[in-house]
Design a protein around this motif. Structure first.
Motif, PDB file in Angstrom:
ATOM      1  N   HIS A 151     -32.607  -7.270  72.306  1.00  0.00           N
ATOM      2  CA  HIS A 151     -32.908  -8.439  71.452  1.00  0.00           C
ATOM      3  C   HIS A 151     -34.073  -9.259  72.014  1.00  0.00           C
ATOM      4  CE1 HIS A 151     -29.184  -7.197  69.570  1.00  0.00           C
ATOM      5  NE2 HIS A 151     -28.693  -7.118  70.793  1.00  0.00           N
ATOM      6  N   GLU A 166     -26.782 -13.597  73.168  1.00  0.00           N
ATOM      7  CA  GLU A 166     -26.888 -12.327  73.881  1.00  0.00           C
ATOM      8  C   GLU A 166     -28.270 -12.148  74.512  1.00  0.00           C
ATOM      9  OE1 GLU A 166     -26.157  -8.926  71.431  1.00  0.00           O
ATOM     10  OE2 GLU A 166     -26.575  -7.503  73.057  1.00  0.00           O
ATOM     11  N   HIS A 220     -26.900  -4.828  77.019  1.00  0.00           N
ATOM     12  CA  HIS A 220     -26.432  -5.590  75.855  1.00  0.00           C
ATOM     13  C   HIS A 220     -25.113  -6.273  76.163  1.00  0.00           C
ATOM     14  CE1 HIS A 220     -29.262  -4.213  72.682  1.00  0.00           C
ATOM     15  NE2 HIS A 220     -29.492  -3.300  73.602  1.00  0.00           N
ATOM     16  N   ALA A 221     -24.737  -7.175  75.261  1.00  0.00           N
ATOM     17  CA  ALA A 221     -23.407  -7.810  75.307  1.00  0.00           C
ATOM     18  C   ALA A 221     -23.094  -8.180  73.866  1.00  0.00           C
ATOM     19  CB  ALA A 221     -23.425  -9.037  76.211  1.00  0.00           C
ATOM     20  N   ASP A 222     -22.790  -7.162  73.063  1.00  0.00           N
ATOM     21  CA  ASP A 222     -22.690  -7.331  71.617  1.00  0.00           C
ATOM     22  C   ASP A 222     -21.333  -7.850  71.182  1.00  0.00           C
ATOM     23  OD1 ASP A 222     -25.233  -6.392  70.276  1.00  0.00           O
ATOM     24  OD2 ASP A 222     -24.900  -4.822  71.761  1.00  0.00           O
ATOM     25  N   GLU A 250     -27.209  -2.425  66.058  1.00  0.00           N
ATOM     26  CA  GLU A 250     -28.375  -2.519  66.936  1.00  0.00           C
ATOM     27  C   GLU A 250     -29.603  -1.958  66.253  1.00  0.00           C
ATOM     28  OE1 GLU A 250     -27.049  -4.707  69.750  1.00  0.00           O
ATOM     29  OE2 GLU A 250     -29.086  -3.960  69.702  1.00  0.00           O
TER      30      GLU A 250
END
Ligand code: ZN
Length: 373
Positions: A151, A166, A220-222, A250
């Protein structure tokens, strides 16, 4: 002009004790005012690697010496446009009173001299998050690891219930991991973004391919309803609904994930691609196993921790690639943990062990060939 340097009563030299152990190190550092500028002088092994980058918020220069430990002073006094310096995580941070430019930066015979002059705000804004100067032997023999914080910019990624974005969490974790890896001295590290910037997915893959990366690690940390814990993904058909849903979301970040191969005849291309993919798949799977092992030592894991999914960023045919979900910001416990720098540092150390373990085996092709899957 040079004589007036003596007027700079701010000059303070800190000669560190000689290092007890062999190993590259910065052994002294001075910061002195000079004609309205500031001159930073570091003593380090001749030809050692160094790099100066800038950050806009806070307004700062960051001096890194990958491969050389910091054994100089922990603090440096104010001088010219520099408000003061301090060492953090093996790097020297110079807080700036005003925007600056680098007038000169060069190393000879183990003496690195960096002249910092006041500059314009507009010019400094353009320098932020970039390398302003670097030098030293290109550590060409060291493999390159590309870290890909997900992101950025207009794409915040998942936003936790507590408001955590995130994009910020993964950038902080990637920077920490970069420090861990560079301190280990076993690889070079590049990041697909080092600031709050939108980078299309395809460009992230291209970034790694252009640099001939040995390994690509996306962070990531979705969000995943009800799920908690870290997990790792390699390219493949979605192994389950959660993995498929994560990849779909994503990949929406952009649709330009196309790959370009060198211009060779189509049939050669197809053969190359399948050969590369078999080897790449094996390398990715080995990395995923190491990540699960190392993370499992320190942080909660999602059950069935290694999964497959069709993430666009994992599609470089020749570069083993993994995507690590450090946790899910949609879960309040994961969100609370990931907000804490100490937790991110723990994740970074675990990932650092996995990456160094992976690289150690990659150095020995016979071990690689013997590795299953
Ligand atoms: Zn994400």
């Amino acid at each position: 002009m040079l004589r007036r340097r003596a007027l700079a009563g701010l000059l303070l030299a800190f000669a560190a004790l000689p290092p007890r152990q062999a190993g590259a190190a910065v052994t002294a550092a001075t910061l002195a005012a000079e004609e309205g500028d500031a001159r930073l002088v570091l003593t380090l092994p001749a030809g050692a690697r160094w790099r100066v980058t800038a950050t806009a918020r806070p307004r700062r220069l960051v001096v890194e010496t990958p491969g050389s430990a910091w054994r100089g002073p922990q603090r440096l006094p104010a001088a010219g446009p520099v408000r003061g310096g301090r060492v953090e995580g093996g790097r020297l941070l110079l807080d700036l009173a005003v925007p600056v430019t680098i007038r000169r930066a060069s190393e000879t015979g183990g003496r690195l001299v960096i002249d910092i002059a006041p500059g314009t705000a507009a010019a400094f804004a353009r320098l932020a998050d970039r390398t302003l100067a670097e030098g030293g032997r290109p550590a060409a023999s060291l493999p390159l690891v590309v870290l890909d914080p997900g992101h950025g910019g207009r794409d915040p990624g998942t936003i936790g219930r507590g408001g955590t974005q995130e994009k910020g969490i993964v950038l902080a974790a990637a920077q920490e991991l970069k420090r861990v890896l560079e301190a280990g001295g076993r690889c070079r590290v590049a990041m697909t973004r080092s600031g709050d910037r939108f980078v299309p997915l395809g460009q992230r893959v291209e970034f790694a391919r252009r640099r001939d990366a040995a390994l690509f690690v996306s962070l990531h940390a979705d969000s995943a309803p009800g799920a908690r814990g870290a997990s790792v993904y390699t390219l493949g058909e979605g192994s389950d609904a959660l993995a498929t849903a994560l990849a779909r979301r994503e990949n929406l970040a952009d649709r330009a994930g196309g790959l370009r191969l060198p211009s060779v005849p189509a049939e050669v291309q197809a053969i190359l691609l399948s050969l590369m993919r078999a080897e790449t798949r094996a390398g990715s799977a080995r990395m995923a196993r190491l990540v699960v092992e190392e993370l499992g030592e320190d942080v909660p894991l999602l059950p069935n921790t290694h999964r497959n999914a069709g993430f666009v960023v994992l599609k470089a045919p020749e570069i083993p690639s993994v995507l690590v979900e450090m946790g899910f910001l949609s879960h309040p416990l994961d969100e609370a943990a990931l907000r804490r720098p100490e937790h991110r540092a723990k994740v970074a150390r675990a990932l650092g062990r996995a990456i160094n373990g992976w690289l150690a085996r990659a150095d020995r092709p016979e071990a690689l060939a013997a590795a299953p899957g």
